[in-house]
Design a protein around this motif. Structure first.
Motif, PDB file in Angstrom:
ATOM      1  N   GLY A 117      -2.664   0.923  11.916  1.00  0.00           N
ATOM      2  CA  GLY A 117      -3.364   1.405  13.100  1.00  0.00           C
ATOM      3  C   GLY A 117      -4.843   1.492  12.799  1.00  0.00           C
ATOM      4  O   GLY A 117      -5.403   0.635  12.126  1.00  0.00           O
ATOM      5  N   ASP A 118      -5.482   2.569  13.259  1.00  0.00           N
ATOM      6  CA  ASP A 118      -6.906   2.722  12.989  1.00  0.00           C
ATOM      7  C   ASP A 118      -7.112   3.347  11.607  1.00  0.00           C
ATOM      8  O   ASP A 118      -6.157   3.592  10.882  1.00  0.00           O
ATOM      9  CB  ASP A 118      -7.590   3.536  14.091  1.00  0.00           C
ATOM     10  CG  ASP A 118      -7.074   4.964  14.183  1.00  0.00           C
ATOM     11  OD1 ASP A 118      -6.527   5.489  13.193  1.00  0.00           O
ATOM     12  OD2 ASP A 118      -7.219   5.561  15.258  1.00  0.00           O
ATOM     13  N   VAL A 119      -8.341   3.615  11.252  1.00  0.00           N
ATOM     14  CA  VAL A 119      -8.642   4.130   9.910  1.00  0.00           C
ATOM     15  C   VAL A 119      -8.038   5.496   9.639  1.00  0.00           C
ATOM     16  O   VAL A 119      -7.951   5.915   8.494  1.00  0.00           O
ATOM     17  CB  VAL A 119     -10.166   4.173   9.635  1.00  0.00           C
ATOM     18  CG1 VAL A 119     -10.758   2.799   9.672  1.00  0.00           C
ATOM     19  CG2 VAL A 119     -10.880   5.089  10.619  1.00  0.00           C
ATOM     20  N   HIS A 120      -7.592   6.189  10.689  1.00  0.00           N
ATOM     21  CA  HIS A 120      -6.989   7.501  10.515  1.00  0.00           C
ATOM     22  C   HIS A 120      -5.467   7.440  10.479  1.00  0.00           C
ATOM     23  O   HIS A 120      -4.808   8.463  10.348  1.00  0.00           O
ATOM     24  CB  HIS A 120      -7.448   8.451  11.628  1.00  0.00           C
ATOM     25  CG  HIS A 120      -8.932   8.566  11.700  1.00  0.00           C
ATOM     26  ND1 HIS A 120      -9.677   9.204  10.741  1.00  0.00           N
ATOM     27  CD2 HIS A 120      -9.816   8.075  12.590  1.00  0.00           C
ATOM     28  CE1 HIS A 120     -10.959   9.118  11.039  1.00  0.00           C
ATOM     29  NE2 HIS A 120     -11.074   8.446  12.156  1.00  0.00           N
ATOM     30  N   GLY A 121      -4.907   6.237  10.577  1.00  0.00           N
ATOM     31  CA  GLY A 121      -3.464   6.088  10.668  1.00  0.00           C
ATOM     32  C   GLY A 121      -2.756   5.920   9.341  1.00  0.00           C
ATOM     33  O   GLY A 121      -1.557   5.716   9.308  1.00  0.00           O
ATOM     34  N   GLY A 122      -3.461   5.984   8.236  1.00  0.00           N
ATOM     35  CA  GLY A 122      -2.846   5.777   6.939  1.00  0.00           C
ATOM     36  C   GLY A 122      -2.923   4.314   6.513  1.00  0.00           C
ATOM     37  O   GLY A 122      -3.465   3.472   7.230  1.00  0.00           O
ATOM     38  N   MET A 123      -2.389   4.028   5.357  1.00  0.00           N
ATOM     39  CA  MET A 123      -2.453   2.676   4.807  1.00  0.00           C
ATOM     40  C   MET A 123      -1.111   2.287   4.203  1.00  0.00           C
ATOM     41  O   MET A 123      -0.317   3.150   3.833  1.00  0.00           O
ATOM     42  CB  MET A 123      -3.532   2.589   3.731  1.00  0.00           C
ATOM     43  CG  MET A 123      -4.926   2.814   4.243  1.00  0.00           C
ATOM     44  SD  MET A 123      -6.189   2.621   2.958  1.00  0.00           S
ATOM     45  CE  MET A 123      -5.939   4.110   2.015  1.00  0.00           C
ATOM     46  N   VAL A 124      -0.903   0.990   4.087  1.00  0.00           N
ATOM     47  CA  VAL A 124       0.241   0.452   3.368  1.00  0.00           C
ATOM     48  C   VAL A 124      -0.320  -0.485   2.302  1.00  0.00           C
ATOM     49  O   VAL A 124      -1.232  -1.256   2.568  1.00  0.00           O
ATOM     50  CB  VAL A 124       1.248  -0.274   4.292  1.00  0.00           C
ATOM     51  CG1 VAL A 124       0.623  -1.457   4.997  1.00  0.00           C
ATOM     52  CG2 VAL A 124       2.478  -0.703   3.516  1.00  0.00           C
ATOM     53  N   THR A 125       0.199  -0.366   1.085  1.00  0.00           N
ATOM     54  CA  THR A 125      -0.232  -1.222  -0.014  1.00  0.00           C
ATOM     55  C   THR A 125       0.958  -2.040  -0.486  1.00  0.00           C
ATOM     56  O   THR A 125       2.017  -1.497  -0.798  1.00  0.00           O
ATOM     57  CB  THR A 125      -0.784  -0.386  -1.193  1.00  0.00           C
ATOM     58  OG1 THR A 125      -1.914   0.352  -0.721  1.00  0.00           O
ATOM     59  CG2 THR A 125      -1.212  -1.274  -2.336  1.00  0.00           C
ATOM     60  N   LEU A 126       0.778  -3.343  -0.523  1.00  0.00           N
ATOM     61  CA  LEU A 126       1.787  -4.251  -1.054  1.00  0.00           C
ATOM     62  C   LEU A 126       1.536  -4.363  -2.554  1.00  0.00           C
ATOM     63  O   LEU A 126       0.463  -4.790  -2.970  1.00  0.00           O
ATOM     64  CB  LEU A 126       1.665  -5.624  -0.393  1.00  0.00           C
ATOM     65  CG  LEU A 126       1.614  -5.625   1.132  1.00  0.00           C
ATOM     66  CD1 LEU A 126       1.313  -7.021   1.657  1.00  0.00           C
ATOM     67  CD2 LEU A 126       2.904  -5.085   1.702  1.00  0.00           C
TER      68      LEU A 126
ATOM     69  N   LEU B 184       0.040  12.594   3.823  1.00  0.00           N
ATOM     70  CA  LEU B 184       0.318  11.239   3.392  1.00  0.00           C
ATOM     71  C   LEU B 184      -0.945  10.395   3.446  1.00  0.00           C
ATOM     72  O   LEU B 184      -1.653  10.395   4.456  1.00  0.00           O
ATOM     73  CB  LEU B 184       1.394  10.617   4.292  1.00  0.00           C
ATOM     74  CG  LEU B 184       1.781   9.180   3.987  1.00  0.00           C
ATOM     75  CD1 LEU B 184       2.451   9.084   2.624  1.00  0.00           C
ATOM     76  CD2 LEU B 184       2.721   8.670   5.065  1.00  0.00           C
ATOM     77  N   GLN B 185      -1.237   9.704   2.367  1.00  0.00           N
ATOM     78  CA  GLN B 185      -2.398   8.816   2.325  1.00  0.00           C
ATOM     79  C   GLN B 185      -1.985   7.374   2.515  1.00  0.00           C
ATOM     80  O   GLN B 185      -2.591   6.646   3.275  1.00  0.00           O
ATOM     81  CB  GLN B 185      -3.134   8.952   1.000  1.00  0.00           C
ATOM     82  CG  GLN B 185      -4.294   7.985   0.880  1.00  0.00           C
ATOM     83  CD  GLN B 185      -5.010   8.143  -0.432  1.00  0.00           C
ATOM     84  OE1 GLN B 185      -5.156   9.243  -0.922  1.00  0.00           O
ATOM     85  NE2 GLN B 185      -5.438   7.048  -1.001  1.00  0.00           N
ATOM     86  N   SER B 186      -0.949   6.937   1.776  1.00  0.00           N
ATOM     87  CA  SER B 186      -0.524   5.550   1.926  1.00  0.00           C
ATOM     88  C   SER B 186       0.916   5.384   1.465  1.00  0.00           C
ATOM     89  O   SER B 186       1.483   6.267   0.830  1.00  0.00           O
ATOM     90  CB  SER B 186      -1.435   4.606   1.133  1.00  0.00           C
ATOM     91  OG  SER B 186      -1.131   4.618  -0.233  1.00  0.00           O
ATOM     92  N   LEU B 187       1.488   4.247   1.806  1.00  0.00           N
ATOM     93  CA  LEU B 187       2.819   3.855   1.375  1.00  0.00           C
ATOM     94  C   LEU B 187       2.682   2.627   0.497  1.00  0.00           C
ATOM     95  O   LEU B 187       1.874   1.753   0.786  1.00  0.00           O
ATOM     96  CB  LEU B 187       3.691   3.495   2.583  1.00  0.00           C
ATOM     97  CG  LEU B 187       3.853   4.555   3.648  1.00  0.00           C
ATOM     98  CD1 LEU B 187       4.478   3.947   4.886  1.00  0.00           C
ATOM     99  CD2 LEU B 187       4.711   5.680   3.120  1.00  0.00           C
TER     100      LEU B 187
END
Length: 106
Positions: free
Chosen positions: A42-51, A3-6
């Motif tokens: 979280g940190d840079v290794h925790g994934g991302m969320v994009t609105l 998983l890269q981002s949501l």
């Protein structure tokens, strides 16, 4: 695969950014005008969320994003309630004690 981002559909990116930065304390990574904004979870290794701005409201419940309550559930909940967040309930789930609340987009 990993998983890269949501992506979370939102009606108003500026309002959602204010919530995610001002209430949840997530630092923005990049803002794409009124179309989208991305945050680290979280940190840079925790994934991302994009609105992502959506042209129409999303019916029903949206995605669930899970955060770790640093300092414990009671401290995190009190901090968020002080910022106007209304909690929907707390339950024991397979992940442990889980509290549900809406973001600025419902």
């Amino acid at each position: 695969m990993r998983l890269q981002s949501l992506e979370v559909p939102v009606a108003d990116v500026s309002r959602a950014v204010r919530f995610y930065t001002g209430v949840l304390d997530l630092p923005p990574v990049v803002r794409m005008g009124d179309q989208a904004a991305t945050f680290f979870l979280g940190d840079v290794h925790g994934g991302m969320v994009t609105l992502m701005r959506s042209a129409k409201p999303i019916p029903g419940e949206g995605p669930v994003i899970v955060f770790q309550a640093e300092g414990g559930m009671d401290i995190a909940r009190a901090r968020l309630e002080a910022r106007g967040v209304r909690f929907l309930g707390v339950e024991h789930s397979p992940l442990g004690l889980t509290a549900y609340f809406h973001d600025s987009e419902g």
